[in-house]
Design a protein around this motif. Structure first.
Motif, PDB file in Angstrom:
ATOM      1  N   SER A 255       0.853  -1.192   0.000  1.00  0.00           N
ATOM      2  CA  SER A 255       0.000   0.000   0.000  1.00  0.00           C
ATOM      3  C   SER A 255       0.882   1.232   0.000  1.00  0.00           C
ATOM      4  CB  SER A 255      -0.899   0.018   1.239  1.00  0.00           C
ATOM      5  OG  SER A 255      -1.759  -1.092   1.273  1.00  0.00           O
ATOM      6  N   LEU A 256       0.525   2.199  -0.785  1.00  0.00           N
ATOM      7  CA  LEU A 256       1.316   3.433  -0.882  1.00  0.00           C
ATOM      8  C   LEU A 256       2.759   3.115  -1.280  1.00  0.00           C
ATOM      9  CD1 LEU A 256      -0.002   5.414   2.216  1.00  0.00           C
ATOM     10  CD2 LEU A 256      -0.811   5.483  -0.143  1.00  0.00           C
ATOM     11  N   TYR A 257       2.926   2.122  -2.166  1.00  0.00           N
ATOM     12  CA  TYR A 257       4.279   1.764  -2.608  1.00  0.00           C
ATOM     13  C   TYR A 257       4.774   2.718  -3.679  1.00  0.00           C
ATOM     14  CZ  TYR A 257       8.192  -0.833  -4.519  1.00  0.00           C
ATOM     15  OH  TYR A 257       9.449  -1.188  -4.954  1.00  0.00           O
ATOM     16  N   TYR A 258       3.922   3.050  -4.617  1.00  0.00           N
ATOM     17  CA  TYR A 258       4.346   3.888  -5.739  1.00  0.00           C
ATOM     18  C   TYR A 258       4.120   5.375  -5.491  1.00  0.00           C
ATOM     19  CZ  TYR A 258       4.721  -0.457  -8.336  1.00  0.00           C
ATOM     20  OH  TYR A 258       5.080  -1.702  -8.756  1.00  0.00           O
ATOM     21  N   TYR A 259       3.346   5.675  -4.497  1.00  0.00           N
ATOM     22  CA  TYR A 259       3.091   7.072  -4.167  1.00  0.00           C
ATOM     23  C   TYR A 259       2.797   7.138  -2.682  1.00  0.00           C
ATOM     24  CZ  TYR A 259      -1.769   5.686  -3.812  1.00  0.00           C
ATOM     25  OH  TYR A 259      -2.931   5.055  -3.439  1.00  0.00           O
TER      26      TYR A 259
END
Length: 129
Positions: A104-108
């Motif tokens: 979760s929230l890895y790319y942003y």
């Protein structure tokens, strides 16, 4: 059990600096997105700074951009929030938070508190002369 513990708050004069620390147990912070938030009495919780799980460039709220810096200390499983040029309106309880899943929230990252699952107990910052 995942636990986050903030420290480093206190009383500081306007224009001063503080460094807040967020220490984690039960997870390796290096793999998680991190958000710093604050909440002043009578106000909603405000997202200040965040960094994605991918560790891309941090993002900052306009209210703290240029004054606050979020950074990781992977060796010590901590994240810091360096706060410079503090103002009375920065007075609040400051929290760090992580999502439940490292993907979760890895790319942003996000300043939206609902996207975070695990929260610390908070540390009080008071800016006053």
């Amino acid at each position: 059990q995942v636990q986050l513990v903030e420290s480093g708050g206190g009383l500081v004069q306007p224009g001063g600096s503080l460094r807040l620390s967020c220490a984690a147990s039960g997870i390796t912070l290096e793999y998680y997105a991190i958000g710093w938030f604050r909440q002043a009495p009578g106000k909603e919780r405000e997202g200040l700074a965040c960094i994605s799980g991918k560790n891309d460039d941090p993002e900052y709220a306009d209210s703290v951009k240029g004054r606050f810096t979020i950074s990781r200390d992977n060796a010590n499983n901590r994240v810091y929030l360096q706060m410079n040029n503090l103002k009375p309106e920065d007075t609040a309880v400051y929290y760090c938070a992580t999502p439940e899943d490292p993907m979760s929230l890895y790319y942003y990252c996000s300043h939206w508190s609902d996207e975070y699952h695990t929260w610390g107990q908070g540390t009080q910052v008071t800016v006053s002369s």
